[in-house]
Motif scaffolding. Structure first.
Motif, PDB file in Angstrom:
ATOM      1  N   TYR A 176       5.699  23.212  16.605  1.00 32.25           N
ATOM      2  CA  TYR A 176       6.680  24.450  17.082  1.00 32.25           C
ATOM      3  C   TYR A 176       7.673  24.266  17.933  1.00 32.25           C
ATOM      4  N   ILE A 177       7.018  23.721  19.053  1.00 32.68           N
ATOM      5  CA  ILE A 177       7.853  23.497  20.374  1.00 32.68           C
ATOM      6  C   ILE A 177       8.903  22.408  19.996  1.00 32.68           C
ATOM      7  N   ASP A 178       8.617  21.543  19.148  1.00 34.51           N
ATOM      8  CA  ASP A 178       9.432  20.452  18.808  1.00 34.51           C
ATOM      9  C   ASP A 178      10.626  20.971  17.852  1.00 34.51           C
ATOM     10  N   THR A 182       6.879  27.203  10.390  1.00 32.84           N
ATOM     11  CA  THR A 182       5.375  27.119   9.977  1.00 32.84           C
ATOM     12  C   THR A 182       5.348  26.284   8.751  1.00 32.84           C
ATOM     13  N   PHE A 183       6.173  26.160   7.939  1.00 32.80           N
ATOM     14  CA  PHE A 183       6.117  25.418   6.866  1.00 32.80           C
ATOM     15  C   PHE A 183       6.305  23.791   7.040  1.00 32.80           C
ATOM     16  N   SER A 184       7.198  23.619   7.812  1.00 32.94           N
ATOM     17  CA  SER A 184       7.546  22.131   8.175  1.00 32.94           C
ATOM     18  C   SER A 184       6.020  21.413   9.180  1.00 32.94           C
ATOM     19  N   LYS A 188       4.239  18.364   7.929  1.00 31.08           N
ATOM     20  CA  LYS A 188       4.543  17.060   8.712  1.00 31.08           C
ATOM     21  C   LYS A 188       3.216  17.085   9.626  1.00 31.08           C
ATOM     22  N   VAL A 189       2.167  17.930   9.947  1.00 29.26           N
ATOM     23  CA  VAL A 189       1.216  18.034  10.746  1.00 29.26           C
ATOM     24  C   VAL A 189      -0.242  18.174  10.124  1.00 29.26           C
ATOM     25  N   VAL A 190      -0.336  19.169   9.257  1.00 27.62           N
ATOM     26  CA  VAL A 190      -1.446  19.525   8.731  1.00 27.62           C
ATOM     27  C   VAL A 190      -1.650  18.781   7.450  1.00 27.62           C
TER      28      VAL A 190
END
Length: 280
Positions: A176-178, A182-184, A188-190
């Motif tokens: 989120y800081i980057d 929430t969706f991206s 990209k992470v989860v």
């Protein structure tokens, strides 16, 4: 010395049980293969004997006399569409519940309602299901796909929620800081972190949907053009006659795609289940 002897005895008993289990699993497969290559006369003479040679006529008859090609295509369409929708919708649902159930009673209640679905036998909902789908004109392939996705949701959400809980929230907050939403952040992470459990859900549902007989029998029995492979194979068994050779040849053909998928994905099944169990 006594302890060593007991250990050897225990190992011997374990090997005997494993060998018995192996025979129970492999013997039906062996019968399927040899019967598929026999002529009807050889099967009538001795059902358990080896064939005199490799007879491919049964496989040719399955595709020429029957409607195996269309049934194979129907099974392929139902399996691919159902599993694709399962892999899109259920991880999203499981992620939302896993990240919100600690602070929201609403998500906890949804999770518990979905869990109840695991314990409801299909036979209990069979009759009302056919009635409702019939009223909505969904006794068709799209209706079958919808029911596969719906019935897979309980087990899938249960597996996803327990797995996502083990993924550190710090990784999402860093995204989120980057600049991620929430969706991206989810994409990209989860999703890359929960690949093992996604592979497990994919293989379990491919095996279930491809081999499912009961729901296609209830929903697709109006026209042979809608038959899936299990329904097509059922036609080889009649009230007075059984064409075992063609039936077993069709069983062998239908097993090939599933065996190939399982061979490539079996390590993901084991890692997905064991990692989920440890992390939860």
């Amino acid at each position: 010395m006594g302890k060593s002897k007991g250990s050897v005895m225990m190992k011997a008993v374990c090997y005997i049980f494993l060998l018995a289990g192996l025979l129970v699993i492999l013997y039906p497969l062996f019968l399927t293969v040899i019967t598929a290559f026999k002529t009807p006369a050889e099967s009538a003479e001795n059902f358990f004997a080896l064939p005199s040679g490799l007879n491919f006529e049964n496989f040719i008859n399955v595709f020429q006399k029957g409607n195996a090609g269309l049934s194979f295509l129907n099974s392929f369409k139902v399996t691919v569409t159902s599993v694709a929708l399962i892999l899109i919708t259920i991880p999203m649902c499981g992620y939302a519940i896993a990240r919100s159930m600690d602070r929201s009673k609403y998500y906890r209640n949804i999770y518990y309602v979905l869990l109840i679905g695991i314990f409801v036998p299909f036979q209990v909902i069979m009759v009302p299901l056919v009635m409702y789908l019939g009223r909505m004109n969904l006794c068709s392939i799209p209706g079958l796909v919808i029911m596969h996705v719906t019935l897979a949701s309980s087990q899938g959400v249960f597996l996803i929620v327990n797995y996502v809980k083990a993924v550190p929230r710090d990784l999402e907050e860093a995204s989120y800081i980057d600049g991620c939403t929430t969706f991206s952040g989810y994409v990209k992470v989860v999703l890359p972190l929960i690949k093992p459990i996604l592979a497990t859900i994919m293989v379990l549902n491919v095996l279930w949907v491809w081999n499912d007989f009961q729901m296609p029998l209830l929903l697709l029995n109006r026209s042979p053009e809608m038959f899936t492979l299990p329904l097509f194979q059922y036609n080889f068994t009649g009230q007075y006659t059984n064409d075992y050779n063609m039936a077993f040849a069709s069983f062998l053909v239908s097993m090939i795609p599933v065996l190939v998928i399982y061979a490539f994905a079996q390590k993901h099944i084991i890692s997905g289940l064991t990692q989920g169990a440890v992390k939860s």
